[in-house]
Scaffold this active site. Structure first.
Site, mmCIF file in Angstrom:
data_model
loop_
_atom_site.group_PDB
_atom_site.id
_atom_site.type_symbol
_atom_site.label_atom_id
_atom_site.label_comp_id
_atom_site.label_asym_id
_atom_site.label_seq_id
_atom_site.Cartn_x
_atom_site.Cartn_y
_atom_site.Cartn_z
ATOM 1 N N GLY A 29 0.791 -1.196 -0.015
ATOM 2 C CA GLY A 29 -0.070 -0.044 0.121
ATOM 3 C C GLY A 29 0.739 1.071 -0.097
ATOM 4 O O GLY A 29 0.427 2.291 -0.586
ATOM 5 N N ASP A 39 0.679 3.774 3.892
ATOM 6 C CA ASP A 39 -0.460 4.613 3.237
ATOM 7 C C ASP A 39 -1.492 4.819 4.334
ATOM 8 O O ASP A 39 -1.909 5.918 4.130
ATOM 9 C CB ASP A 39 -1.332 3.590 2.245
ATOM 10 C CG ASP A 39 -1.549 2.274 2.537
ATOM 11 O OD1 ASP A 39 -1.168 1.739 3.615
ATOM 12 O OD2 ASP A 39 -2.181 1.646 1.690
ATOM 13 N N ASP A 68 -4.629 2.618 10.528
ATOM 14 C CA ASP A 68 -6.106 2.091 11.009
ATOM 15 C C ASP A 68 -6.203 1.578 12.438
ATOM 16 O O ASP A 68 -6.392 2.480 13.256
ATOM 17 C CB ASP A 68 -6.304 0.994 9.986
ATOM 18 C CG ASP A 68 -7.771 0.662 9.816
ATOM 19 O OD1 ASP A 68 -8.470 0.883 10.965
ATOM 20 O OD2 ASP A 68 -8.422 -0.063 9.076
ATOM 21 N N LYS A 120 -7.242 7.462 10.090
ATOM 22 C CA LYS A 120 -8.418 7.027 10.244
ATOM 23 C C LYS A 120 -8.918 7.931 11.618
ATOM 24 O O LYS A 120 -8.148 7.859 12.217
ATOM 25 C CB LYS A 120 -8.724 5.891 10.168
ATOM 26 C CG LYS A 120 -9.030 5.096 8.759
ATOM 27 C CD LYS A 120 -9.831 3.934 9.006
ATOM 28 C CE LYS A 120 -10.091 3.375 7.364
ATOM 29 N NZ LYS A 120 -10.855 2.164 7.394
ATOM 30 N N PHE A 128 -13.962 3.190 4.482
ATOM 31 C CA PHE A 128 -13.194 2.227 3.629
ATOM 32 C C PHE A 128 -12.811 3.211 2.461
ATOM 33 O O PHE A 128 -13.521 3.504 1.826
ATOM 34 C CB PHE A 128 -13.995 0.863 3.150
ATOM 35 C CG PHE A 128 -13.081 0.181 2.958
ATOM 36 C CD1 PHE A 128 -12.855 -1.045 3.670
ATOM 37 C CD2 PHE A 128 -12.349 -0.120 1.803
ATOM 38 C CE1 PHE A 128 -11.920 -1.913 3.432
ATOM 39 C CE2 PHE A 128 -11.500 -1.068 1.516
ATOM 40 C CZ PHE A 128 -11.097 -2.147 2.204
ATOM 41 N N VAL A 129 -11.538 3.376 2.154
ATOM 42 C CA VAL A 129 -10.887 3.921 1.256
ATOM 43 C C VAL A 129 -10.258 3.435 0.375
ATOM 44 O O VAL A 129 -9.416 2.363 0.545
ATOM 45 C CB VAL A 129 -10.198 5.417 1.611
ATOM 46 C CG1 VAL A 129 -11.379 6.270 2.208
ATOM 47 C CG2 VAL A 129 -9.070 5.038 2.576
ATOM 48 N N ARG A 180 -5.635 0.032 -6.573
ATOM 49 C CA ARG A 180 -4.467 0.698 -6.060
ATOM 50 C C ARG A 180 -3.845 2.015 -7.122
ATOM 51 O O ARG A 180 -3.085 2.854 -6.873
ATOM 52 C CB ARG A 180 -3.157 -0.367 -5.906
ATOM 53 C CG ARG A 180 -3.457 -1.371 -4.863
ATOM 54 C CD ARG A 180 -2.093 -2.093 -4.444
ATOM 55 N NE ARG A 180 -2.391 -3.199 -3.894
ATOM 56 C CZ ARG A 180 -2.489 -3.273 -2.584
ATOM 57 N NH1 ARG A 180 -2.328 -2.320 -1.942
ATOM 58 N NH2 ARG A 180 -2.430 -4.527 -1.844
HETATM 59 C C1 PRP Z 1 -2.990 -2.251 5.217
HETATM 60 C C2 PRP Z 1 -2.054 -0.776 4.726
HETATM 61 C C3 PRP Z 1 -1.503 -0.842 6.157
HETATM 62 C C4 PRP Z 1 -2.254 -1.450 7.369
HETATM 63 C C5 PRP Z 1 -2.923 -0.373 8.095
HETATM 64 O O1 PRP Z 1 -1.897 -3.125 4.610
HETATM 65 O O2 PRP Z 1 -1.572 -0.849 3.745
HETATM 66 O O3 PRP Z 1 -0.161 -1.170 6.066
HETATM 67 O O4 PRP Z 1 -3.006 -1.983 6.430
HETATM 68 O O5 PRP Z 1 -3.541 -1.095 9.150
HETATM 69 P P1 PRP Z 1 -3.403 -1.166 10.548
HETATM 70 O O6 PRP Z 1 -3.009 0.167 10.875
HETATM 71 O O7 PRP Z 1 -4.575 -1.628 11.090
HETATM 72 O O8 PRP Z 1 -2.278 -2.160 10.814
HETATM 73 P P2 PRP Z 1 -2.399 -4.639 4.155
HETATM 74 O O9 PRP Z 1 -2.107 -5.438 5.111
HETATM 75 O O10 PRP Z 1 -3.850 -4.827 3.557
HETATM 76 O O11 PRP Z 1 -1.347 -4.836 2.825
HETATM 77 P P3 PRP Z 1 -1.125 -4.051 1.689
HETATM 78 O O12 PRP Z 1 -0.332 -2.812 2.043
HETATM 79 O O13 PRP Z 1 -0.747 -4.949 0.950
HETATM 80 O O14 PRP Z 1 -2.655 -3.502 1.226
#
Ligand code: PRP
Length: 189
Positions: free
Chosen positions: A43, A102, A105, A133, A154-155, A167
């Site tokens: 991300g 990115d 959360d 968030k 959700f974005v 993406r």
């Molecule tokens: C998503 C995003 C962050 C993380 C945030 O990664 O890219 O790295 O979740 O969430 P958190 O604060 O609850 O940890 P994901 O595991 O979906 O992988 P990606 O980067 O490949 O989309």
């Protein structure tokens, strides 16, 4: 694909403008030398690519992988899996590392990375996110640089995915409730 999008939350122009000011802020705070920028894959890829080209500091780039969402599920439970951690730890020894992701959360991903890198001989560990968030865990998590605070929605886009898609959108967008429901059902199937 465009039919799945609900609204544009942050336009490409707004992202670009904010990255200009964020890079100025970061460039002034970060040391001029011995900086390692660490994009969190997947991300953080788009954000880090645009951010690093605005930073004047002498820096190297080492990516690390992190995954905690499986399909459409959230990180509210479960472990964060880190990939390439050994190389990442070696790259930051004696350096100032800035982890670039990115979205913030629950904070599990950045927390796991900060813990893993803090014990690796890094001179300092800073964190930078494109989006934070508006939810308790995210707001309580100590992060050094934030580009945008957003509602707890959700974005997708600008690196952020839903079931691996979207993406490549240049803007940060919300999805229609129908698209979210459909994606949730597909990820469970
Ligand atoms: C998503 C995003 C962050 C993380 C945030 O990664 O890219 O790295 O979740 O969430 P958190 O604060 O609850 O940890 P994901 O595991 O979906 O992988 P990606 O980067 O490949 O989309």
């Amino acid at each position: 694909m465009q039919g799945d999008l609900d609204k544009i939350l942050i336009s490409p122009e707004a992202i670009s403008k904010r990255l200009d000011s964020l890079a100025k802020e970061m460039g002034a705070i970060l040391p001029h030398h011995d900086v390692v920028l660490m994009p969190v894959l997947t991300g953080g890829l788009v954000f880090a690519a645009d951010l690093m080209r605005r930073l004047p500091n002498r820096l190297t780039v080492t990516c690390v992988g992190a995954s905690s969402y499986a399909g459409a599920r959230t990180t509210s439970s479960g472990e964060v899996r880190l990939d390439g951690l050994e190389a990442a730890r070696a790259a930051v020894r004696g350096k100032h590392v800035v982890v670039v992701d990115d979205i913030l959360d629950t904070g599990r991903t950045l927390g796991a990375l900060r813990d893993a890198l803090g014990a690796s001989g890094a001179l300092s560990v800073k964190t930078c996110v494109l989006l934070r968030k508006d939810r308790l865990e995210a707001q309580a998590f100590p992060v050094n640089f934030v580009a945008f605070d957003i509602p707890d929605e959700f974005v997708v886009g600008y690196g952020l995915d839903f079931n691996g898609l979207y993406r490549n959108l240049p803007a940060i967008c919300t999805l229609t409730p129908e698209a979210i429901a459909k994606g949730m059902a597909e990820s469970k199937a």
